[in-house]
Design a protein around this motif. Structure first.
Motif, PDB file in Angstrom:
ATOM      1  N   GLN A  15       0.767  -1.283  -0.101  1.00  0.00           N
ATOM      2  CA  GLN A  15      -0.158  -0.110  -0.146  1.00  0.00           C
ATOM      3  C   GLN A  15       0.936   1.474  -0.039  1.00  0.00           C
ATOM      4  O   GLN A  15       0.500   2.275   0.590  1.00  0.00           O
ATOM      5  CB  GLN A  15      -0.887   0.072   1.187  1.00  0.00           C
ATOM      6  N   THR A  16       2.115   0.836  -0.325  1.00  0.00           N
ATOM      7  CA  THR A  16       2.943   2.213  -0.583  1.00  0.00           C
ATOM      8  C   THR A  16       2.938   3.007  -1.888  1.00  0.00           C
ATOM      9  O   THR A  16       3.024   2.153  -2.965  1.00  0.00           O
ATOM     10  CB  THR A  16       4.460   2.043  -0.196  1.00  0.00           C
ATOM     11  N   ALA A  17       2.500   4.074  -2.031  1.00  0.00           N
ATOM     12  CA  ALA A  17       2.338   4.654  -3.321  1.00  0.00           C
ATOM     13  C   ALA A  17       3.592   5.099  -4.176  1.00  0.00           C
ATOM     14  O   ALA A  17       4.620   5.226  -3.317  1.00  0.00           O
ATOM     15  CB  ALA A  17       1.565   6.036  -3.179  1.00  0.00           C
ATOM     16  N   HIS A  18       3.597   4.803  -5.489  1.00  0.00           N
ATOM     17  CA  HIS A  18       4.673   5.229  -6.175  1.00  0.00           C
ATOM     18  C   HIS A  18       4.380   6.016  -7.377  1.00  0.00           C
ATOM     19  O   HIS A  18       3.263   5.924  -7.995  1.00  0.00           O
ATOM     20  CB  HIS A  18       5.241   3.870  -7.047  1.00  0.00           C
ATOM     21  N   PRO A  19       4.992   7.341  -7.266  1.00  0.00           N
ATOM     22  CA  PRO A  19       4.630   8.402  -8.406  1.00  0.00           C
ATOM     23  C   PRO A  19       4.325   7.882  -9.671  1.00  0.00           C
ATOM     24  O   PRO A  19       3.680   8.776 -10.474  1.00  0.00           O
ATOM     25  CB  PRO A  19       5.478   9.481  -8.091  1.00  0.00           C
ATOM     26  N   GLN A  20       5.008   6.756 -10.215  1.00  0.00           N
ATOM     27  CA  GLN A  20       4.996   6.462 -11.630  1.00  0.00           C
ATOM     28  C   GLN A  20       3.826   5.509 -11.864  1.00  0.00           C
ATOM     29  O   GLN A  20       3.613   5.321 -12.871  1.00  0.00           O
ATOM     30  CB  GLN A  20       6.162   5.997 -12.124  1.00  0.00           C
ATOM     31  N   VAL A  21       3.088   5.015 -10.839  1.00  0.00           N
ATOM     32  CA  VAL A  21       2.164   4.005 -11.087  1.00  0.00           C
ATOM     33  C   VAL A  21       0.829   4.447 -10.443  1.00  0.00           C
ATOM     34  O   VAL A  21       0.588   4.342  -9.200  1.00  0.00           O
ATOM     35  CB  VAL A  21       2.721   2.542 -10.500  1.00  0.00           C
TER      36      VAL A  21
END
Length: 277
Positions: free
Chosen positions: A62-68
């Motif tokens: 549940q860790t956001a990634h800015p490219q996905v």
């Protein structure tokens, strides 16, 4: 090779910071512009429960990634955190989609990946036809997927269709029709989405020693394996060595992540092959 799908733009991205597993706090939201259309690469995720994912979710998932990003149930572009799908909220979990997106994003820091989740647990391929109704989920898998895809596509460019399905057709009667139906589905999606050469990648059903395959399941599997030799711009992804979560049907979380990496590698290989003269 580029696959331009639709015109238009979506001005704002609704960014949601997902809470930790087990929390029910309302996430904070902020507005941020979407990437340019040519730098927003979209992937349609279709099939049944092993595409939706049933793996155990951890905080890392549940860790956001800015490219996905993912196109959520409400039609907003939000960070792609598991669970991505929403077909059966009580059981949905980690799937292959987020790992696939992270892998492809690593290949090019200038692009953003947009995942369009549309899988429906338990859906046989007959429900992936226009007008077909899935009683268990009270949905129209094909019609709903097409509607969501057309809502999402103006923001970017369709770069691939990921398919994982087959368990729902592993009976003698259904298996006999599976090749015809799958080939027709690929042609129909490409036509409806104005993407005649978009890559279509099919994953293999789980190979679990506790659940030997019937002849019908072997027949469905062979259809998947034969795709690259029969339908242009398609690929097959093996499930060899992957494990189930204890139910002899669904992969465990680590296996879903590995499956996502395998789909990404198949996509890379298709890109290389399709770019050759």
């Amino acid at each position: 090779m580029r696959f331009s799908v639709a015109l238009g733009c979506v001005p704002l991205l609704l960014l949601c910071c997902a809470p930790s597993v087990g929390q029910e706090n309302t996430p904070k939201t902020t507005s941020s512009p979407l990437p340019s259309k040519e730098n927003f690469h979209l992937f349609l995720l279709v099939g049944q429960s092993n595409m939706a994912g049933r793996g155990k979710v951890t905080p890392a998932d549940q860790t956001a990634h800015p490219q996905v990003l993912m196109f959520d149930k409400s039609g907003n572009w939000v960070p792609a955190v598991d669970p991505i799908h929403f077909d059966k909220p009580k059981v949905v979990g980690v799937g292959l989609g987020r790992t696939f997106g992270l892998e492809i994003a690593k290949d090019n820091p200038d692009i953003t990946i947009g995942l369009i989740p549309c899988a429906v647990g338990g859906s046989p391929i007959a429900t992936w036809e226009p007008g077909a109704f899935d009683k268990a989920t009270k949905t129209h898998p094909y019609d709903d997927a097409l509607k969501r895809a057309k809502q999402a596509l103006p923001a970017g460019e369709l770069k691939g269709i990921l398919w994982h399905q087959g368990e729902g057709d592993s009976t003698p009667e259904k298996a006999a029709l599976y090749q015809e139906k799958l080939h027709a589905l690929i042609e129909r999606l490409r036509r409806e989405l104005n993407a005649p050469e978009v890559p279509f990648i099919a994953g293999q059903m789980g190979q679990f020693s506790e659940s030997p395959w019937s002849e019908a399941r072997k027949q469905v599997d062979q259809v998947h394996q034969d795709l690259p030799s029969q339908v242009p711009h398609t690929a097959f992804v093996s499930s060899t060595g992957l494990k189930h979560k204890g139910d002899r049907v669904h992969f465990d979380a680590d296996s879903y992540r590995e499956l996502g990496r395998r789909y990404a590698q198949a996509y890379r290989q298709l890109q290389t092959t399709d770019s050759q003269p």
